[in-house]
Design an enzyme around this catalytic site. Structure first.
Site, PDB file in Angstrom:
ATOM      1  N   LEU A   1      32.901   0.956  77.494  1.00 20.05           N
ATOM      2  CA  LEU A   1      32.758   1.935  78.586  1.00 20.05           C
ATOM      3  C   LEU A   1      33.645   1.598  79.783  1.00 20.05           C
ATOM      4  O   LEU A   1      33.836   0.432  80.120  1.00 20.05           O
ATOM      5  CB  LEU A   1      31.293   2.013  79.024  1.00 20.05           C
ATOM      6  CG  LEU A   1      30.297   2.399  77.926  1.00 20.05           C
ATOM      7  CD1 LEU A   1      28.878   2.455  78.506  1.00 20.05           C
ATOM      8  CD2 LEU A   1      30.653   3.747  77.292  1.00 20.05           C
ATOM      9  N   HIS A   2      34.191   2.647  80.402  1.00 14.91           N
ATOM     10  CA  HIS A   2      35.032   2.491  81.588  1.00 14.91           C
ATOM     11  C   HIS A   2      34.645   3.567  82.602  1.00 14.91           C
ATOM     12  O   HIS A   2      33.676   4.319  82.367  1.00 14.91           O
ATOM     13  CB  HIS A   2      36.521   2.555  81.213  1.00 14.91           C
ATOM     14  CG  HIS A   2      36.893   3.753  80.381  1.00 14.91           C
ATOM     15  ND1 HIS A   2      36.823   5.036  80.864  1.00 14.91           N
ATOM     16  CD2 HIS A   2      37.306   3.855  79.082  1.00 14.91           C
ATOM     17  CE1 HIS A   2      37.193   5.880  79.919  1.00 14.91           C
ATOM     18  NE2 HIS A   2      37.480   5.192  78.825  1.00 14.91           N
TER      19      HIS A   2
ATOM     20  N   GLY B   1      35.786   6.387  83.255  1.00 16.55           N
ATOM     21  CA  GLY B   1      35.748   7.756  82.727  1.00 16.55           C
ATOM     22  C   GLY B   1      34.364   8.069  82.181  1.00 16.55           C
ATOM     23  O   GLY B   1      33.765   9.106  82.504  1.00 16.55           O
ATOM     24  N   HIS B   2      33.826   7.137  81.379  1.00 13.80           N
ATOM     25  CA  HIS B   2      32.480   7.333  80.827  1.00 13.80           C
ATOM     26  C   HIS B   2      31.439   7.371  81.958  1.00 13.80           C
ATOM     27  O   HIS B   2      30.505   8.176  81.933  1.00 13.80           O
ATOM     28  CB  HIS B   2      32.126   6.182  79.881  1.00 13.80           C
ATOM     29  CG  HIS B   2      33.037   6.034  78.698  1.00 13.80           C
ATOM     30  ND1 HIS B   2      33.883   4.968  78.537  1.00 13.80           N
ATOM     31  CD2 HIS B   2      33.240   6.823  77.616  1.00 13.80           C
ATOM     32  CE1 HIS B   2      34.547   5.088  77.403  1.00 13.80           C
ATOM     33  NE2 HIS B   2      34.190   6.213  76.822  1.00 13.80           N
TER      34      HIS B   2
ATOM     35  N   ASP C   1      40.120  14.559  76.535  1.00 18.12           N
ATOM     36  CA  ASP C   1      40.225  14.896  75.114  1.00 18.12           C
ATOM     37  C   ASP C   1      40.065  16.408  75.004  1.00 18.12           C
ATOM     38  O   ASP C   1      39.055  16.919  74.509  1.00 18.12           O
ATOM     39  CB  ASP C   1      39.164  14.135  74.329  1.00 18.12           C
ATOM     40  CG  ASP C   1      39.379  12.640  74.446  1.00 18.12           C
ATOM     41  OD1 ASP C   1      40.310  12.140  73.813  1.00 18.12           O
ATOM     42  OD2 ASP C   1      38.652  11.978  75.214  1.00 18.12           O
TER      43      ASP C   1
ATOM     44  N   ARG D   1      41.298   2.504  74.732  1.00 14.66           N
ATOM     45  CA  ARG D   1      42.438   1.953  73.994  1.00 14.66           C
ATOM     46  C   ARG D   1      43.501   1.328  74.907  1.00 14.66           C
ATOM     47  O   ARG D   1      44.428   0.708  74.393  1.00 14.66           O
ATOM     48  CB  ARG D   1      43.079   3.042  73.115  1.00 14.66           C
ATOM     49  CG  ARG D   1      42.211   3.434  71.923  1.00 14.66           C
ATOM     50  CD  ARG D   1      42.960   4.334  70.955  1.00 14.66           C
ATOM     51  NE  ARG D   1      42.287   4.472  69.680  1.00 14.66           N
ATOM     52  CZ  ARG D   1      41.557   5.514  69.293  1.00 14.66           C
ATOM     53  NH1 ARG D   1      41.406   6.536  70.104  1.00 14.66           N
ATOM     54  NH2 ARG D   1      40.992   5.542  68.100  1.00 14.66           N
TER      55      ARG D   1
HETATM   56  P1  AMP Z   1      35.237   7.938  73.791  1.00 14.27           P
HETATM   57  O1  AMP Z   1      34.291   6.798  74.015  1.00 14.27           O
HETATM   58  O2  AMP Z   1      36.679   7.590  74.009  1.00 14.27           O
HETATM   59  O3  AMP Z   1      34.965   8.680  72.513  1.00 14.27           O
HETATM   60  O4  AMP Z   1      34.928   8.983  74.954  1.00 14.27           O
HETATM   61  C1  AMP Z   1      33.628   9.464  75.195  1.00 14.27           C
HETATM   62  C2  AMP Z   1      33.716  10.592  76.186  1.00 14.27           C
HETATM   63  O5  AMP Z   1      34.327  10.123  77.387  1.00 14.27           O
HETATM   64  C3  AMP Z   1      34.583  11.761  75.681  1.00 14.27           C
HETATM   65  O6  AMP Z   1      33.958  12.973  76.065  1.00 14.27           O
HETATM   66  C4  AMP Z   1      35.876  11.559  76.416  1.00 14.27           C
HETATM   67  O7  AMP Z   1      36.617  12.746  76.619  1.00 14.27           O
HETATM   68  C5  AMP Z   1      35.394  10.991  77.743  1.00 14.27           C
HETATM   69  N1  AMP Z   1      36.453  10.249  78.415  1.00 14.27           N
HETATM   70  C6  AMP Z   1      37.258   9.295  77.885  1.00 14.27           C
HETATM   71  N2  AMP Z   1      38.171   8.869  78.801  1.00 14.27           N
HETATM   72  C7  AMP Z   1      37.928   9.578  79.926  1.00 14.27           C
HETATM   73  C8  AMP Z   1      38.527   9.613  81.220  1.00 14.27           C
HETATM   74  N3  AMP Z   1      39.551   8.834  81.541  1.00 14.27           N
HETATM   75  N4  AMP Z   1      38.018  10.472  82.138  1.00 14.27           N
HETATM   76  C9  AMP Z   1      36.974  11.283  81.826  1.00 14.27           C
HETATM   77  N5  AMP Z   1      36.362  11.292  80.628  1.00 14.27           N
HETATM   78  C10 AMP Z   1      36.831  10.463  79.686  1.00 14.27           C
END
Ligand code: AMP
Length: 273
Positions: free
Chosen positions: A30-31, A33-34, A147, A184
């Site tokens: 998690l970062h 964005g999450h 995404d 990533r």
């Molecule tokens: P992931 O864990 O990469 O599958 O992402 C989970 C959710 O977080 C998905 O809805 C992504 O679009 C969203 N997400 C990933 N990176 C970001 C970001 N930098 N800003 C906002 N949402 C993000």
């Protein structure tokens, strides 16, 4: 915060809550964005559920499934500190058997852009999202605009399958220099991290052209391609919000999308105009 790994236990527990539920599906590591998705979910709902599941069916053979960053303990802390009520943390065997019904991505919109180079990717994404939405039965589910194609296809699935969840799109969170936050990004070496900046800079360049009233999609695309020189480019596309090709940018209804490889890492980014 309650941590649950069994889907039926989750379903029974959530059904008893009788509250509005905001759901944030993730693959962990998690970062910010999450965290931004979690914050939005907390704002709109009485109860927030986060899932962490690295979904094997959305990875093609030879992709980074086995190497996908894992930060279980840090992730649990982040969820706890962010005020998450339930963390759903299943194993693949809790989600899949060896003979499965699945969702197929639409044959036009599911096989362009990321779906062109990763042909079964969105079948896996839509299938796991369908399963997760049925387990959680949320009032609202939160997805990142980063995404954009995934968000578009999930919105389409929810509409076409007459599901009652509201899909909420959340703005992309970036590093201070513009790089979109991504699990990533940890794969990038220092030099690659510098090269990766070309992606967000090229999108800002596109937005800048639009602000000067240069709206011709081909012209903008050419400038972006020039700015990405040196990277392996998968696509640069200028589309409307329904993911259809356009000749002229229409402010308020357009997206520029880029996917490029930096070293061995595929990076996605886009800007909504
Ligand atoms: P992931 O864990 O990469 O599958 O992402 C989970 C959710 O977080 C998905 O809805 C992504 O679009 C969203 N997400 C990933 N990176 C970001 C970001 N930098 N800003 C906002 N949402 C993000």
């Amino acid at each position: 915060m309650k941590i649950i790994s069994n889907p039926l236990e989750l379903k029974v527990y959530l059904a008893k809550q009788n509250k509005s539920i905001g759901f944030v599906p993730t693959m962990g590591a998690l970062h910010d964005g999450h965290i931004s998705l979690i914050k939005e979910a907390k704002k709109d709902n009485d109860f927030v559920v986060v899932s962490i599941f690295v979904n094997p069916t959305q990875f093609l053979k030879g992709e980074d499934l086995d190497k996908y960053p894992k930060k279980d303990e840090a992730d649990k802390k982040i969820c706890e500190l962010s005020g998450v009520d339930v963390l759903f943390f299943p194993d693949a065997k809790d989600i899949y058997t060896n003979d499965e019904v699945s969702i197929l991505a639409p044959i036009v919109r599911g096989y362009v852009l990321e779906g062109f180079s990763r042909p079964s990717h969105f079948n896996g994404v839509l299938t796991v999202v369908m399963k997760l939405l049925n387990m959680v039965n949320p009032t609202r589910a939160y997805f990142g605009k980063k995404d954009a194609q995934q968000l578009n296809l999930i919105t389409l699935m929810v509409k076409q399958f007459f599901m009652s969840v509201e899909i909420v799109a959340v703005d992309t969170v970036r590093e201070s220099d513009g790089l979109a936050k991504s699990s990533r990004n940890v794969y990038l070496s220092k030099g690659e991290r510098r090269d990766a900046l070309k992606i967000s800079s090229s999108l800002y360049l596109g937005a800048n052209l639009v602000s000067k009233n240069i709206l011709d999609a081909q012209e903008i695309r050419k400038n972006i391609l020039d700015a990405l020189l040196g990277l392996e480019i998968f696509y640069v596309e200028i589309l409307n919000r329904d993911f259809e090709k356009i000749e002229k940018v229409e402010v308020g209804n357009s997206i520029i999308l880029v996917e490029a490889k930096v070293g061995k890492t595929r990076l996605l980014d886009n800007i909504w105009l």
